[in-house]
Design an enzyme around this catalytic site. Structure first.
Site, PDB file in Angstrom:
ATOM      1  N   PHE A 248       1.002  -1.261  -0.020  1.00  0.00           N
ATOM      2  CA  PHE A 248       0.056  -0.171  -0.060  1.00  0.00           C
ATOM      3  C   PHE A 248       0.993   1.389  -0.010  1.00  0.00           C
ATOM      4  O   PHE A 248       1.759   1.381   0.674  1.00  0.00           O
ATOM      5  CB  PHE A 248      -0.828   0.017   1.176  1.00  0.00           C
ATOM      6  CG  PHE A 248      -1.872  -1.154   1.353  1.00  0.00           C
ATOM      7  CD1 PHE A 248      -3.160  -0.871   0.734  1.00  0.00           C
ATOM      8  CD2 PHE A 248      -1.707  -2.289   1.909  1.00  0.00           C
ATOM      9  CE1 PHE A 248      -4.132  -2.062   0.740  1.00  0.00           C
ATOM     10  CE2 PHE A 248      -2.702  -3.370   2.048  1.00  0.00           C
ATOM     11  CZ  PHE A 248      -3.704  -2.958   1.607  1.00  0.00           C
ATOM     12  N   ASP A 249       0.480   2.163  -1.018  1.00  0.00           N
ATOM     13  CA  ASP A 249       1.132   3.402  -0.888  1.00  0.00           C
ATOM     14  C   ASP A 249       0.396   4.370   0.756  1.00  0.00           C
ATOM     15  O   ASP A 249      -0.702   3.714   1.184  1.00  0.00           O
ATOM     16  CB  ASP A 249       0.666   4.350  -1.947  1.00  0.00           C
ATOM     17  CG  ASP A 249       1.283   5.811  -1.792  1.00  0.00           C
ATOM     18  OD1 ASP A 249       2.315   6.082  -1.172  1.00  0.00           O
ATOM     19  OD2 ASP A 249       0.320   6.709  -2.511  1.00  0.00           O
ATOM     20  N   GLY A 250       0.940   5.207   1.174  1.00  0.00           N
ATOM     21  CA  GLY A 250       0.368   5.906   2.168  1.00  0.00           C
ATOM     22  C   GLY A 250      -0.730   6.897   2.100  1.00  0.00           C
ATOM     23  O   GLY A 250      -1.545   6.587   1.634  1.00  0.00           O
TER      24      GLY A 250
END
Length: 315
Positions: free
Chosen positions: A178-180
């Site tokens: 996951f990206d933030g």
């Protein structure tokens, strides 16, 4: 029509509890390679497309970008049921298609050919098929169509757009990255960065250091993965969760870690890259899917054979 049609491909498959399961809806173009067929539809229309599909209904479709992700989720289910035959927290996969039911046999036959444990098939010959996602308790929607993804996000369904690409063989473990900001977290800091620059974004993070970051569109899905992850030991898990963000410096990184702790979401590894390319690390992780809101990171993932899924920041 409140529920999509139910079709069990394997009579030995455990019936899912739809109130407890992690329901993933995936479009036919995301899980299978239907690009040639889609071009036929665009160029020659519905009738030619349906004739083609019926004529080739016993010819399995090639694997699409999300195929290995769905297969790996199926593997995790098997491991869960080995540990506890009464387990309720399982992945439950629905296939959603804008094809008419008359041309759907090829898709069902392809799922059978590959041994995919897909419990429901939804052939919705309408412009917006996402209106049935809530009634099926969907926790993640993957599609190759941006309009469908945006419609799902507007309905509050975690969703991402997958792209046709060559996929290198992923790890045997189900690995999800996951990206933030704007994916796992809200885009509050990213908006300040875009509008006022890095120094103002850093100042904002310092002022908000004790306040958890807001929830992003994929937070609910990530939390469910985290709950499932806790059912296995640290050393012997079929599932790993990663955070990979462009956040930089100790203040911005610390707030992200503090937010995960408040949420109770344990990730296996976290990378704070200060804007550096994500592709090189993705090539080492070999995830089954990578969620990001930036096309430059999506392109970087594609360049190393990582299945990439865009969470649109604007629809």
């Amino acid at each position: 029509m409140e529920q999509c049609g139910h079709a069990v491909l394997n009579t030995e498959v455990k019936q899912k509890d739809t109130n407890r399961a992690i329901v993933i809806a995936v479009s036919s173009r995301a899980i299978f390679d239907l690009e040639e067929e889609h071009r036929l539809f665009l160029e020659k229309g519905t009738e030619e497309f349906e004739n083609h599909q019926r004529a080739n209904e016993n010819e399995p479709l090639k694997e699409g970008t999300a195929f290995n992700f769905i297969k790996a989720a199926q593997m995790v289910n098997e491991k869960l049921l080995e540990k506890n035959p009464q387990e309720k927290l399982l992945f439950d996969v629905i296939l959603v298609s804008n094809n008419s039911p008359q041309s759907g046999s090829r898709i069902i036959n392809s799922a059978k050919h590959y041994g995919l444990d897909i419990t429901r098939f939804c052939f919705v010959n309408e412009e917006d098929s996402t209106k049935y996602l809530h009634s099926n308790n969907v926790k993640l929607f993957l599609s190759a169509d941006k309009t469908d993804v945006c419609n799902a996000l507007k309905r509050g369904i975690p969703a991402a757009m997958v792209f046709k690409q060559e996929v290198l063989a992923p790890s045997d473990q189900l690995r999800v990255v996951f990206d933030g900001d704007a994916v796992l977290f809200s885009d509050e800091t990213e908006r300040i960065f875009r509008e006022k620059g890095l120094s103002e974004a850093v100042n904002y993070e310092k002022l908000q250091e004790s306040v958890p970051i807001g929830e992003g569109p994929l937070k609910e899905f990530a939390m469910l993965l985290g709950e499932l992850r806790k059912k296995f030991s640290l050393d012997n898990s079929p599932l790993c969760i990663y955070l990979m963000t462009s956040r930089s410096n100790r203040d911005m990184s610390a707030r992200a870690i503090r937010t995960l702790r408040v949420w109770g979401l344990e990730v296996d590894e976290a990378f704070f890259l200060d804007g550096a390319p994500k592709g090189p690390i993705l090539s080492q992780i070999q995830p089954h899917i990578f969620f990001d809101d930036g096309m430059h990171h999506i392109w970087g993932a594609q360049g190393v054979g990582t299945p990439a899924a865009l969470v649109p920041s604007s629809c």
